[in-house]
Design a protein around this motif. Structure first.
Motif, PDB file in Angstrom:
ATOM      1  N   LEU A   1       0.827  -1.203   0.000  1.00 35.56           N
ATOM      2  CA  LEU A   1       0.000   0.000   0.000  1.00 35.56           C
ATOM      3  C   LEU A   1       0.863   1.255   0.000  1.00 35.56           C
ATOM      4  O   LEU A   1       0.534   2.236  -0.677  1.00 35.56           O
ATOM      5  CB  LEU A   1      -0.946   0.013   1.210  1.00 35.56           C
ATOM      6  CG  LEU A   1      -2.150   0.946   1.056  1.00 35.56           C
ATOM      7  CD1 LEU A   1      -3.042   0.483  -0.092  1.00 35.56           C
ATOM      8  CD2 LEU A   1      -2.958   1.001   2.348  1.00 35.56           C
ATOM      9  N   ALA A   2       1.973   1.231   0.722  1.00 40.32           N
ATOM     10  CA  ALA A   2       2.869   2.385   0.732  1.00 40.32           C
ATOM     11  C   ALA A   2       3.450   2.629  -0.651  1.00 40.32           C
ATOM     12  O   ALA A   2       3.598   3.781  -1.084  1.00 40.32           O
ATOM     13  CB  ALA A   2       3.987   2.172   1.746  1.00 40.32           C
ATOM     14  N   ARG A   3       3.777   1.561  -1.387  1.00 38.41           N
ATOM     15  CA  ARG A   3       4.332   1.723  -2.736  1.00 38.41           C
ATOM     16  C   ARG A   3       3.248   2.033  -3.759  1.00 38.41           C
ATOM     17  O   ARG A   3       3.523   2.642  -4.789  1.00 38.41           O
ATOM     18  CB  ARG A   3       5.101   0.460  -3.130  1.00 38.41           C
ATOM     19  CG  ARG A   3       6.356   0.281  -2.276  1.00 38.41           C
ATOM     20  CD  ARG A   3       7.296  -0.774  -2.800  1.00 38.41           C
ATOM     21  NE  ARG A   3       8.490  -0.820  -1.960  1.00 38.41           N
ATOM     22  CZ  ARG A   3       9.730  -0.932  -2.419  1.00 38.41           C
ATOM     23  NH1 ARG A   3       9.941  -1.004  -3.724  1.00 38.41           N
ATOM     24  NH2 ARG A   3      10.752  -0.975  -1.602  1.00 38.41           N
ATOM     25  N   LYS A   4       2.040   1.625  -3.479  1.00 35.75           N
ATOM     26  CA  LYS A   4       0.927   1.874  -4.406  1.00 35.75           C
ATOM     27  C   LYS A   4       0.461   3.327  -4.333  1.00 35.75           C
ATOM     28  O   LYS A   4       0.237   3.982  -5.353  1.00 35.75           O
ATOM     29  CB  LYS A   4      -0.232   0.938  -4.051  1.00 35.75           C
ATOM     30  CG  LYS A   4      -1.464   1.013  -4.956  1.00 35.75           C
ATOM     31  CD  LYS A   4      -2.522   0.024  -4.447  1.00 35.75           C
ATOM     32  CE  LYS A   4      -3.802   0.073  -5.254  1.00 35.75           C
ATOM     33  NZ  LYS A   4      -3.686  -0.599  -6.555  1.00 35.75           N
ATOM     34  N   LEU A   5       0.344   3.837  -3.070  1.00 36.57           N
ATOM     35  CA  LEU A   5      -0.207   5.178  -2.874  1.00 36.57           C
ATOM     36  C   LEU A   5       0.830   6.228  -2.513  1.00 36.57           C
ATOM     37  O   LEU A   5       0.591   7.427  -2.694  1.00 36.57           O
ATOM     38  CB  LEU A   5      -1.258   5.152  -1.751  1.00 36.57           C
ATOM     39  CG  LEU A   5      -2.426   4.183  -1.887  1.00 36.57           C
ATOM     40  CD1 LEU A   5      -3.363   4.340  -0.690  1.00 36.57           C
ATOM     41  CD2 LEU A   5      -3.182   4.410  -3.187  1.00 36.57           C
ATOM     42  N   GLY A   6       1.966   5.794  -1.996  1.00 35.04           N
ATOM     43  CA  GLY A   6       2.917   6.730  -1.400  1.00 35.04           C
ATOM     44  C   GLY A   6       2.688   6.772   0.103  1.00 35.04           C
ATOM     45  O   GLY A   6       1.576   6.533   0.587  1.00 35.04           O
ATOM     46  N   ALA A   7       3.738   7.101   0.841  1.00 37.31           N
ATOM     47  CA  ALA A   7       3.660   7.048   2.302  1.00 37.31           C
ATOM     48  C   ALA A   7       2.596   7.983   2.859  1.00 37.31           C
ATOM     49  O   ALA A   7       1.846   7.618   3.777  1.00 37.31           O
ATOM     50  CB  ALA A   7       5.023   7.383   2.902  1.00 37.31           C
TER      51      ALA A   7
END
Length: 730
Positions: free
Chosen positions: A167-173
């Motif tokens: 999710l962090a790589r999908k949306l950004g932190a």
């Protein structure tokens, strides 16, 4: 029978269906992992299969997450080297999800893989959303009741099966932080808008099948597997990303005060994982997840906030009595408490009669429900039809005769023995002989109140917490003559209104207030001793309490504290122990500083009631001592003021089950959730350390810190509450 089944059709679509027959909602077990792996391996190896759809056999949900009963036992079952066992198990799970994600593609050319879509008929939580995140496209049914997200942080862990990294790589932190750090859940349309899922569809299975049959190689390569991938919002070494992580670190530490290990571990996994390739990031996530699972806090939180809470909600301590579902409830008193009880009852489908002496007051009580529903409409969580339906169940009146036909009465009038006795007699003369009468009180003894009843076996106490619509706990109090059917009725009612019950025996302040009041008093006592008020408040917050004792007394009102103190002093006489507290409390009340409701208390407030900081003259009225105690001394006083009362309540059979003690403490007054509750906390720190520390505190500060006999005995034998010495421990 397997939890996952595989079917293949003539068009080349393999459908993997998740259906745990013994559950109303799917949860993933260790066997389930093996079943899923077997199905995925089979589909990928079959040359006739062109694409895969993973879905649920449940009509309105995909999955509720991992079976937390399994998670709670993972450490125990991991062998002689639990950390290594956990790490190996997690990496094996990552391998299964990575197999889905790579789907047989050539590791160099990224071609030749099979499209994998996931169809969510409804709610998808925890691992029930981490599996979809490993798929190539997520289709959700247009189900407004569905909740999609990763709520693990709420029970003391974090998404540790790839959800954090993906999710962090999908949306950004930055964009991922509400879903990871706050456990935010979304309906399908909001999930799509946030980028959590790809499609919302009236027929998601048909759309998913069409997609897997038409998808190209480029459609199934995840961004982080593509050459040149850049993290949305910037990686930590990028200027924008650097500021994101600095801000996130400050936010996490500001909110948790360092008391909740899972939040810090999650942020560390995201930060460190963003610096390395994806597969290495998964290893980092697994290490931090292992770190959290090895922390006794995670086990305690899972046990209390999931396993024990669920057991209590399902009637773990319910007497053997026929179903006591409430069809019509009469509520006496339409003030804030009565109005709140009316709302939660009507919202649960129960017919409500709301009584007050004046029609205007009764109407105002009904209007409270209207206000909540209107707010829900403005937030698009409630429809006009729902509002009409709920309000239609509430009859606001002054006529006691309308109570005929009620099978439960909840009396919520003024906290006065005489007034309550008068209402008990008047109402019992009208309702049927089988009606259960419940009094809502936070301090008055149930056994004494029951003397006004002609049917004391059907008389019981129900202590709601304010505001009723938001607070999750209900404390049920048995009087000396309260019968099993009354207890069952109260428990079934609490279940209907979707709250968590605990059942205690009658005693001064019952259980919750018995523990809360000493916490507040200890804070006030320290002010009188000259302890810096900021030290007191921050010591509490760094223990994980939502409010320090001084802010808490402001919120609950100082004049209420004065009233309780006077009543307690009258009842206890010379044995009353809190004279030093009263000197401060009464002085505040005499000065008109009654707390938040008067915009003046231990804190200052602006004209709109917003807290501005500690009262500017507090240091003048109660000068700070030259020698200040250290942080741990203040924390020990605040913690043991509550914990020792919990142990004494257990010793005296006021509290009958340590599970109720832990769950009740967290839900009732926010007792350090990271600890799992007072009994779990004692197990974490050890009975020997607790006995030694309370002995020292008693010598320095008085007999209120005297070590209870139960704790001394446990320390001598090296026992623990959940290790067998506690009552009815799960």
């Amino acid at each position: 029978m397997t939890d996952f089944t595989l079917t293949k059709d003539a068009e080349g679509v393999a459908t993997i269906t998740w259906d745990v027959k013994s559950r109303s909602m799917n949860v993933l077990s260790l066997q389930g992992w093996e079943d899923l792996d077997t199905c995925v391996t089979d589909a990928l190896a079959d040359a006739d299969v062109k694409g895969i759809v993973i879905t649920s056999g449940k009509p309105d949900s995909f999955a509720g997450g991992m079976d937390l009963n399994v998670i709670a036992k993972m450490k125990e079952s991991a062998g002689d080297d639990p950390a290594r066992g956990l790490m190996d198990g997690l990496m094996a799970s990552h391998a299964i999800l990575r197999k889905i994600e790579r789907a047989g593609m050539d590791p160099k050319t990224l071609k030749g893989g099979k499209p994998v879509a996931c169809v969510l008929p409804g709610t998808a939580l925890g691992i029930g959303f981490e599996i979809p995140l490993a798929c190539h496209r997520i289709f959700a049914a247009d189900n407004p009741k569905a909740k999609i997200g990763l709520p693990e942080i709420m029970v003391g862990i974090f998404p540790g099966m790839g959800g954090t990294t993906r999710l962090a790589r999908k949306l950004g932190a930055m964009a991922a932080s509400p879903f990871l750090l706050e456990g935010k859940l979304s309906d399908p349309w909001k999930a799509k808008a946030a980028g959590l899922i790809d499609e919302v569809s009236a027929d998601p299975m048909a759309d998913a099948r069409e997609w897997v049959l038409s998808a190209k190689d480029a459609d199934i390569v995840k961004p982080w597997d593509q050459k040149g991938y850049k993290m949305p919002g910037g990686a930590p070494y990028h200027p924008a990303g650097f500021m994101t992580f600095v801000g996130a670190s400050a936010m996490v530490n500001g909110k948790t005060q360092g008391a909740f290990p899972a939040a810090k571990a999650l942020l560390s996994a995201v930060y460190e994982g963003a610096l390395v390739p994806f597969d290495t990031a998964l290893k980092i996530e697994a290490r931090w997840f292992t770190h959290v699972l090895m922390n006794p806090s995670s086990e305690a939180m899972i046990r209390s906030l999931f396993i024990n809470k669920e057991a209590l909600e399902k009637g773990a301590n319910r007497p053997d009595a026929p179903d006591q579902k409430v069809s019509k409830v009469g509520i006496l008193g339409a003030g804030m408490m009565g109005a709140g009880i009316a709302y939660v009852s009507a919202n649960a489908g129960i017919e409500v009669v709301l009584i007050d002496r004046e029609q205007a007051a009764a109407d105002k009580g009904r209007a409270y429900s209207e206000g909540i529903l209107d707010k829900g409409i403005s937030r698009k969580k409630v429809t006009e039809e729902k509002k009409t339906e709920v309000l239609g169940r509430i009859t606001a009146t002054t006529d006691l005769d309308v109570l005929k036909g009620c099978d439960l009465i909840v009396e919520a009038v003024f906290e006065d023995m005489g007034v309550k006795a008068e209402m008990t007699k008047a109402v019992e003369a009208i309702v049927g002989d089988d009606c259960i009468f419940a009094t809502n009180t936070s301090t008055l003894p149930i056994t004494e109140l029951a003397k006004a009843s002609v049917r004391p076996a059907q008389f019981i106490g129900i202590h709601f917490f304010s505001p009723v619509d938001k607070m999750l706990l209900v404390e049920i109090i048995k009087g000396a003559e309260t019968g099993d059917r009354a207890v069952a009725k109260a428990l079934d009612f609490v279940r209907q209104i979707r709250k968590t019950p605990i059942v205690v025996n009658d005693a001064r302040f019952f259980y919750a207030n018995r523990c809360i009041i000493p916490y507040i008093n200890e804070g006030i006592r320290m002010v009188a001793e000259g302890v810096n008020p900021s030290l007191i408040e921050n010591a509490a917050k760094q223990l994980g309490f939502p409010l320090g004792p001084l802010q808490l007394v402001d919120e609950t009102s100082i004049d209420l504290g004065v009233k309780i103190a006077k009543a307690t002093r009258a009842a206890m006489g010379d044995a009353y122990p809190d004279g030093a507290v009263d000197e401060v409390l009464f002085a505040f009340a005499d000065a008109g500083r009654l707390g938040k409701k008067s915009n003046a208390g231990f804190y200052d407030y602006d004209d709109k009631g917003k807290r501005q900081g500690l009262w500017s003259e507090l240091g003048t009225r109660y000068p700070e001592a030259e020698d200040q105690p250290d942080l741990h001394e203040v924390q020990n006083r605040l913690m043991f003021a509550q914990v020792l009362e919990a142990v004494r309540a257990l010793e005296e059979d006021v509290l009958l089950d340590i599970r109720e003690g832990d769950v009740g403490a967290i839900l009732g007054w926010g007792f350090a959730p990271w600890s799992g509750g007072p009994f779990s906390w004692l197990d974490i720190v050890g009975a020997d350390w607790a006995a030694e520390t309370t002995g020292r505190l008693a010598e320095a500060h008085g007999p209120r810190f005297a070590t209870p006999a139960l704790l001394s005995k446990m320390a001598a034998k090296g026992g623990s509450f959940y290790g067998g010495a506690g009552k009815r421990a799960a």
